[in-house]
Write a protein that holds these residues in place. Structure first.
Motif, PDB file in Angstrom:
ATOM      1  N   ASP A   6      24.263  41.866  72.120  1.00  0.00           N
ATOM      2  CA  ASP A   6      23.812  43.073  72.815  1.00  0.00           C
ATOM      3  C   ASP A   6      23.349  42.764  74.229  1.00  0.00           C
ATOM      4  O   ASP A   6      23.664  43.500  75.177  1.00  0.00           O
ATOM      5  N   LYS A  60      26.371  42.019  76.498  1.00  0.00           N
ATOM      6  CA  LYS A  60      27.070  43.248  76.888  1.00  0.00           C
ATOM      7  C   LYS A  60      26.317  43.970  78.000  1.00  0.00           C
ATOM      8  O   LYS A  60      26.917  44.459  78.965  1.00  0.00           O
ATOM      9  N   THR A  61      25.013  44.035  77.862  1.00  0.00           N
ATOM     10  CA  THR A  61      24.196  44.701  78.882  1.00  0.00           C
ATOM     11  C   THR A  61      24.266  43.950  80.201  1.00  0.00           C
ATOM     12  O   THR A  61      24.373  44.559  81.275  1.00  0.00           O
ATOM     13  N   LYS A  83      27.623  44.592  81.939  1.00  0.00           N
ATOM     14  CA  LYS A  83      27.649  45.946  82.505  1.00  0.00           C
ATOM     15  C   LYS A  83      26.840  46.006  83.800  1.00  0.00           C
ATOM     16  O   LYS A  83      27.286  46.587  84.802  1.00  0.00           O
ATOM     17  N   ASP A  87      16.528  45.504  86.415  1.00  0.00           N
ATOM     18  CA  ASP A  87      17.036  45.572  85.033  1.00  0.00           C
ATOM     19  C   ASP A  87      17.752  44.271  84.665  1.00  0.00           C
ATOM     20  O   ASP A  87      17.588  43.745  83.551  1.00  0.00           O
ATOM     21  N   TYR A  88      18.519  43.755  85.607  1.00  0.00           N
ATOM     22  CA  TYR A  88      19.256  42.509  85.372  1.00  0.00           C
ATOM     23  C   TYR A  88      18.285  41.342  85.199  1.00  0.00           C
ATOM     24  O   TYR A  88      18.466  40.504  84.320  1.00  0.00           O
ATOM     25  N   ILE A 130      16.781  41.519  81.682  1.00  0.00           N
ATOM     26  CA  ILE A 130      17.734  41.140  80.638  1.00  0.00           C
ATOM     27  C   ILE A 130      17.966  39.630  80.649  1.00  0.00           C
ATOM     28  O   ILE A 130      18.028  38.972  79.597  1.00  0.00           O
TER      29      ILE A 130
END
Length: 248
Positions: A96, A99-100, A103, A120-121, A124
């Motif tokens: 998961d 994948k994030t 993207k 956000d990156y 993650i």
């Protein structure tokens, strides 16, 4: 309910005068949080296998990617079914997160200056790096990517977040990129001269590098400021200055 002051013979007067206290007042307890709660990690050790499985399944129904520590402990369980559930969950978390990341990387390619996407990156990447089941080279590669992302965020908005500087310095030190850590620490101090975290980040890199002159220079700058130290930072500085066997 009370204030505790450190003994005056432990630290110089100028440092003691910088100590700040957290005033503790009577507060109503959060009944839901304070009663009938046991940490998940302890539950995995103390409960029978059936209970372990049920608790792990309940965990997997939630945000299990934020509970990597618990999953790692579950993997070591002597119950094969519990460890199997945990292994499956870890693989799912990695999938998961990957994948994030992919993207976000595509979106960042089209908007390199979008700080929201970079934040956000960053978050993650931090989660992904925390997963213990990455090989050494893969983890190192993502740590450098994380370091570069923090650098971009600092360039885009130097005064938006202390966290970016603190994280960059810590990661650079772990990668033995001391020059980059020192540059980040100096910039942190320049942008946030009234924050204790900036001084301690700078002292930390000098301490790691065993640079007594640089360390004492930052202590002098802290002494000349009006900053009142939190108890945690006061303890940390005591350790650096007076810790037995921890001299620079």
């Amino acid at each position: 309910m009370s204030k505790k002051k450190y003994s005056k013979n432990l630290l110089p007067d100028w440092l003691l005068s910088r100590e700040q206290y957290d005033d503790l007042v009577f507060k109503s307890p959060n009944i839901e949080v304070e009663t009938n709660i046991i940490p998940f990690n302890d539950a995995l050790v103390l409960n029978d296998n059936k209970t372990k499985r049920r608790m792990l399944i309940d965990l997997l129904k939630g945000e299990f990617s934020t509970n990597i520590d618990a999953l790692e402990l579950a993997l070591k369980s002597d119950d094969s079914e519990t460890s199997h559930y945990a292994a499956t969950a870890v693989q799912q978390a990695k999938s998961d997160l990957m994948k994030t990341m992919r993207k976000l990387e595509e979106e960042i390619d089209n908007a390199e200056t979008d700080s929201r996407l970079l934040e956000d990156y960053r978050d993650i990447l931090k989660q992904y790096i925390r997963i213990e089941f990455l090989d050494k080279q893969t983890r190192k590669r993502y740590m450098y990517t994380y370091l570069a992302t923090l650098s971009k965020l600092i360039i885009l908005s130097p005064d938006s977040s202390k966290l970016n500087y603190m994280e960059k310095i810590d990661v650079a030190i772990s990668l033995h990129e001391y020059r980059e850590a020192l540059e980040a620490a100096n910039q942190f101090l320049a942008v946030f001269p009234d924050k204790e975290e900036a001084y301690f980040a700078a002292m930390n890199i000098h301490y790691v590098m065993k640079n007594r002159e640089g360390f004492n220079e930052i202590v002098g700058r802290l002494r000349g400021s009006e900053i009142r130290l939190s108890p945690d930072k006061l303890n940390q500085l005591r350790f650096w200055i007076q810790g037995d066997g921890n001299e620079l």
